[in-house]
Design a protein around this motif. Structure first.
Motif, PDB file in Angstrom:
ATOM      1  N   GLU A   5       0.827  -1.206   0.000  1.00  0.00           N
ATOM      2  CA  GLU A   5       0.000   0.000   0.000  1.00  0.00           C
ATOM      3  C   GLU A   5       0.863   1.259   0.000  1.00  0.00           C
ATOM      4  O   GLU A   5       0.495   2.276  -0.597  1.00  0.00           O
ATOM      5  N   ALA A  46       2.108   1.704  -3.627  1.00  0.00           N
ATOM      6  CA  ALA A  46       1.038   2.232  -4.474  1.00  0.00           C
ATOM      7  C   ALA A  46       0.719   3.680  -4.114  1.00  0.00           C
ATOM      8  O   ALA A  46       0.509   4.527  -4.984  1.00  0.00           O
ATOM      9  N   GLY A  47       0.706   3.969  -2.805  1.00  0.00           N
ATOM     10  CA  GLY A  47       0.405   5.324  -2.352  1.00  0.00           C
ATOM     11  C   GLY A  47       1.446   6.328  -2.803  1.00  0.00           C
ATOM     12  O   GLY A  47       1.114   7.439  -3.235  1.00  0.00           O
ATOM     13  N   PHE A  75      -4.234  17.511 -12.505  1.00  0.00           N
ATOM     14  CA  PHE A  75      -4.918  17.351 -11.225  1.00  0.00           C
ATOM     15  C   PHE A  75      -4.999  18.646 -10.410  1.00  0.00           C
ATOM     16  O   PHE A  75      -5.682  18.669  -9.385  1.00  0.00           O
ATOM     17  N   MET A 119       3.291   6.074  -5.420  1.00  0.00           N
ATOM     18  CA  MET A 119       3.141   6.259  -6.859  1.00  0.00           C
ATOM     19  C   MET A 119       1.977   7.189  -7.171  1.00  0.00           C
ATOM     20  O   MET A 119       2.087   8.068  -8.046  1.00  0.00           O
ATOM     21  N   CYS A 120       0.866   7.016  -6.462  1.00  0.00           N
ATOM     22  CA  CYS A 120      -0.284   7.906  -6.654  1.00  0.00           C
ATOM     23  C   CYS A 120       0.094   9.352  -6.360  1.00  0.00           C
ATOM     24  O   CYS A 120      -0.213  10.266  -7.139  1.00  0.00           O
ATOM     25  N   ASP A 121       0.773   9.554  -5.232  1.00  0.00           N
ATOM     26  CA  ASP A 121       1.178  10.906  -4.844  1.00  0.00           C
ATOM     27  C   ASP A 121       2.111  11.525  -5.881  1.00  0.00           C
ATOM     28  O   ASP A 121       2.000  12.711  -6.221  1.00  0.00           O
ATOM     29  N   LYS A 122       3.046  10.697  -6.387  1.00  0.00           N
ATOM     30  CA  LYS A 122       4.022  11.200  -7.361  1.00  0.00           C
ATOM     31  C   LYS A 122       3.342  11.605  -8.670  1.00  0.00           C
ATOM     32  O   LYS A 122       3.644  12.666  -9.238  1.00  0.00           O
ATOM     33  N   LEU A 123       2.407  10.782  -9.136  1.00  0.00           N
ATOM     34  CA  LEU A 123       1.732  11.079 -10.396  1.00  0.00           C
ATOM     35  C   LEU A 123       0.903  12.363 -10.292  1.00  0.00           C
ATOM     36  O   LEU A 123       0.897  13.188 -11.211  1.00  0.00           O
ATOM     37  N   VAL A 124       0.212  12.524  -9.168  1.00  0.00           N
ATOM     38  CA  VAL A 124      -0.578  13.735  -8.975  1.00  0.00           C
ATOM     39  C   VAL A 124       0.336  14.949  -8.881  1.00  0.00           C
ATOM     40  O   VAL A 124       0.070  15.998  -9.483  1.00  0.00           O
ATOM     41  N   ARG A 125       1.452  14.801  -8.136  1.00  0.00           N
ATOM     42  CA  ARG A 125       2.390  15.913  -7.932  1.00  0.00           C
ATOM     43  C   ARG A 125       3.044  16.329  -9.254  1.00  0.00           C
ATOM     44  O   ARG A 125       3.267  17.516  -9.493  1.00  0.00           O
TER      45      ARG A 125
END
Length: 272
Positions: free
Chosen positions: A85, A88-89, A103, A91-97
């Motif tokens: 988790e 995955a978390g 976003f 990676m999610c944060d990096k993509l949004v940033r």
């Protein structure tokens, strides 16, 4: 009772394989370092399947690659470092940033208030990760484990962002010729210094990568395609020899060259 997702099932299978009492002996003895070769192997097998467009193989090879990530996450969990988790978390944060133009906030007309700046954001991330008082380099996060061609391109691209680059392809091509001349100068010495030859060949390859980059070509993928083309043509030579009742070992260099040119002509005729 809610059915377990296949992702959760995979994580639990991995935990069972690593169970000290009931797990698999091979899986239990693995470490972060020991599974690196398998990760590299699975990555290339996935790439190979994609290039062949064998979609069932792509599915299976991507599954093998996913299992590598799950394996690392289990090792991290056991050592109190991170879990799946967390991976995955992050990676999610990096993509949004890194995609504020997607976003982030929008103006009244729906247009993003921030522009895309992938490299600029990555530079900020590198600075944030740096240790206090450390001597920073823009090359700090270019992995040494990358394939040599890909790493050369990444090093060059990173430096080019800060102006350390040629502004046109002409001088780059001239540099390739210069490096080739230096290779031949060393190779034709009466007493050949193999270390010097190796160094000059390395410089030639580095210059060739730079030329590929300036031409918008990925050098790693270009060489992979060249390998596949060579292999396909040589297999056709072997087939022609078999059709003529000959073995490769019995063939003269001139005959092989003639067959090579024949294969190339056959390919050219199919394109017209």
């Amino acid at each position: 009772m809610k059915k377990m997702s296949r992702m959760q099932e995979l994580l639990e299978i991995m935990a069972t394989l690593r169970d000290p009492q009931n797990g698999c002996d091979w899986d239990k003895k693995q470490t972060f370092d020991s599974i690196i070769p398998y990760t590299i192997e699975e990555t290339f097998e996935a790439v190979d399947a994609i290039e062949r467009q064998e979609w069932a193989d792509v599915r299976d090879e991507l599954g093998d690659l996913l299992f590598q990530i799950v394996f690392y996450s289990q090792l991290g969990k056991e050592q109190g470092l991170f879990e799946f988790e967390d991976i995955a978390g992050a990676m999610c944060d990096k993509l949004v940033r890194r995609h504020p133009h997607v976003f982030g906030e929008k103006d009244a007309d729906g247009y993003p208030l921030e522009k895309a700046d992938w490299e600029g954001i990555k530079a900020q991330e590198r600075a944030a990760k740096a240790k206090p008082d450390a001597e920073l380099s823009i090359l700090d996060d270019v992995p040494t484990s990358l394939p040599a061609l890909g790493r050369a391109a990444k090093l060059q691209k990173r430096c080019a962002r800060f102006g350390f680059d040629w502004d046109s392809v002409g001088p780059v091509a001239e540099k390739v010729q210069e490096e080739l001349d230096e290779v031949m100068e060393e190779a034709l010495m009466v007493d050949v210094d193999q270390e010097r030859v190796d160094e000059e060949v390395g410089d030639l390859l580095f210059a060739a990568v730079n030329l590929a980059r300036h031409l918008g070509t990925n050098p790693e993928m270009a060489l992979r395609k060249a390998n596949m083309k060579f292999e396909s043509r040589f297999r056709k030579i072997e087939m022609k020899l078999r059709d003529n009742g000959k073995k490769l070992q019995e063939s003269e260099p001139d005959e092989l060259e003639n067959l090579w040119q024949e294969v190339k002509r056959d390919e050219g005729n199919k394109l017209t």
